[in-house]
Design a protein around this motif. Sequence first.
Motif: not given
Length: 408
Positions: A10-23
């Motif tokens: 699975h890809d967990v992008p480097v900007n996942v913390a900036q995503q509106a809803d990573p859950y």
Amino acid sequence: MSEQSQTIVHDVPVNVAQQADPYPLFERIREQGVVQRVRLNPTLEVWMITGYDEAVSALTDPRLSNSPVKVNGLAEEMAHQERTNVLMASMLVADGDDHTRLRNLVSKAFTARRVDRLAPRIQEHTDAFLDAFAARGSADLVTEFALPLPMAVLSELIGIPAEGQPDFARLAVGLIMPPNTPERLAKGARARAELVEFFEPLIAARKAEPRDDLLSALCAAQAEERISDRELLSMAILLTLAGHETTASVIANGVHALLRNPEQCAVLRNDPTLLPGAIEELLRYEGPVSRGVARFTVEDFEIAGVTIPAGEMIIVGLAAANRDPARYDRPDILDVARREVPQQLAFGHGAHFCLGAPLARAEARIAIGSLLRRFPDLELATPDESLARREGILRGMATLPVTFTPQK
């Protein structure tokens, strides 16, 4: 090792913390199994733990190290980091006796009893920041409240003068550690260089003229040879960056979550006795660490039926574990009156549990409680979808514009 875990990436992008809803991404990963292979960038594949029980187990297992030194294929990069990265001398990457020694030097400053004594001063700072914009009827709660409040508290505790302070929020990228992309490592190195330039003369001044602050206490420990010069510098940088950025994110994320859930905000405003539990729920629901914390296998490591070879990196997904449906009823629902037993993992668990957690909790409780009490009609000033999150490794708001009835 299960064949499924070998083949599914699975890809967990480097900007996942900036995503509106990573859950939803974390949930899709968990649906395939609580231990999965993920890709953090085009060249870095690691393991990710998304289950609550498995996360607790991993965070307390001595077979997992905090140090990336023995990660497969990183020998050259780690040799460079150990020479140049001052945080490689910190408890951030220490294990065993070294970690205990470094942690014990500062743990007394963050005990619940010490934090209780700090509470009146935290309240004074909180009131002063709220006073500054109360008459205006609007504010950016990130730049005018969530960021400066913990910095004011930390400055007094550690002994950082108000004059000449660098932009610690901008320099939080200094926490970036390997393995990572060359670009992000270079950005972290520049930030650390700026922080070293700030702290070295400050440490020299405290050695010459000690004061009643944590930095002076660390200087005394260095004089007694309980901590090296490099460890002292590393500790000062780590405590400032981690304590500031984490608490600012807890406050801003918590307020944002409440304003996006006005019925829950009303419940909390109408019953302030719920506040301590509500802070725990806000930490569970929208904590400051999205992707997770890194651990490294020093030997073959089996968890949840998956064998992870020695020399591998594991991401313990704190945010994912905090929304594990096996541990929480309706995990994607914010419930400030939640009565469930499992402790949220936003601050980690085990020997490396966040040292500043009692202080962060107290600041969040005082800040959010005061804000709701002072401005009962507080609301977002812009559509939620237009709000951006801060760049960096932690999940925090870049801006949080609000409006309320002006107060004289």
